[in-house]
Write an enzyme that holds these catalytic residues in place. Structure first.
Site: not given
Ligand SMILES: NC(=O)c1ccc[n+]([C@@H]2O[C@H](COP(=O)([O-])OP(=O)(O)OC[C@H]3O[C@@H](n4cnc5c(N)ncnc54)[C@H](OP(=O)(O)O)[C@@H]3O)[C@@H](O)[C@H]2O)c1
Length: 251
Positions: A90, A142, A155, A159
């Protein structure tokens, strides 16, 4: 059929947003969870929350863009829990910038966690799962892996790559008993984007979603549990959109 008692799940990006929610949901279904990310304090808070609800969670610090960190994180996880049945890939980042202005570093900052990191984690997961006859990997892609939006070229490319990677790994790892599927969420309301969706531009975007609302994290629970459990035992290489119909919106 979605009971996960006696299953062990590793979730990346569990320090916030969807990953933290996924860790809680899997733990509530009985799985022992290994929660990974770079921010240790947030993982420890999550671990305490899950323990407080009667679940089991272990925090493991891991940077998915760094192969030695992924190897060390998996070694630590396997020492703690013995083996893995489920990996939720994720961790991911998004930055909005016109493609004409993207620097090589900007490009890498998105592609490395979202695609290279997802591959490193999936490979480490599959190697561990092979030892116990199989498992299931869920890549969090996504709807931007299937359609596009301005300012999100890196992005969207990351994806789309993750969706194609899901299919390629599903093909190679089926003989190992390792299933690989993808969840493709639409726009899900989180702490990070709530302010944007309260603006006029945000409201215009929501109006284009056929079901007329943003996704909530709980909308992903059923599809996540389907892919993480035996309920999907004849599914591999599938991509499930969870988007209120956004992908099929009118052109
Ligand atoms: N929210 C949406 O609407 C949405 C929609 C479609 C897809 N997504 C996908 O869902 C996933 C989670 O998104 P979110 O919205 O929950 O974002 P978020 O709250 O920013 O969470 C992202 C997570 O990824 C971790 N991360 C980032 N870079 C990293 C690295 N180099 N190594 C390890 N961990 C890392 C961060 O943890 P640390 O900073 O502690 O490392 C954080 O826990 C992503 O892949 C995103 O593309 C989200």
């Amino acid at each position: 059929m979605t009971d996960l008692t006696h299953r062990v799940a590793l979730v990346t990006g569990a320090s916030s947003g969807l990953g933290r929610h996924f860790a809680r949901i899997l733990a509530a279904r009985g799985a022992t969870v290994v929660a990974t990310a770079r921010r240790r304090a947030a993982l420890e808070t999550l671990t305490d929350e899950i323990a407080g609800s009667g679940g089991r969670c272990h925090p493991v610090v891991m940077d998915v863009t760094d192969a030695p960190s992924v190897a060390a994180g998996f070694a630590q996880a396997l020492d703690l829990v013995g083996g893995l049945d489920i990996v939720v890939n994720n961790a991911g980042v998004a930055q909005t910038r016109p493609a004409i202005d993207l620097s090589p570093a900007d490009w890498r900052d998105t592609l490395e966690p979202n695609l290279t990191g997802a591959f490193l984690v999936a490979q480490a997961g599959a190697r561990a799962m092979r030892e116990r006859g199989g498992g299931t990997i869920v890549n969090v892609a996504s709807i931007l892996g299937e359609r596009v939006s301005k300012g999100l070229a890196a992005y969207a490319a990351s994806k789309a790559g993750l969706i194609q990677l899901t299919k390629a790994l599903a093909l190679e790892w089926a003989p190992l008993g390792v299933r690989v599927n993808a969840l493709a969420p639409g726009y899900v309301e989180t702490d990070l984007n709530r302010a944007f969706f309260a603006t006029e531009a945000g409201a215009r975007l929501i109006a284009r979603i056929p079901q007329g609302r943003l996704g909530q994290m709980s909308d992903l629970d059923g599809p996540l549990l389907l892919l993480c459990s035996d309920a999907s035992h004849y599914m591999t290489g599938s991509v499930i959109a969870v988007d209120g119909g956004h992908l099929v919106s009118s052109l």
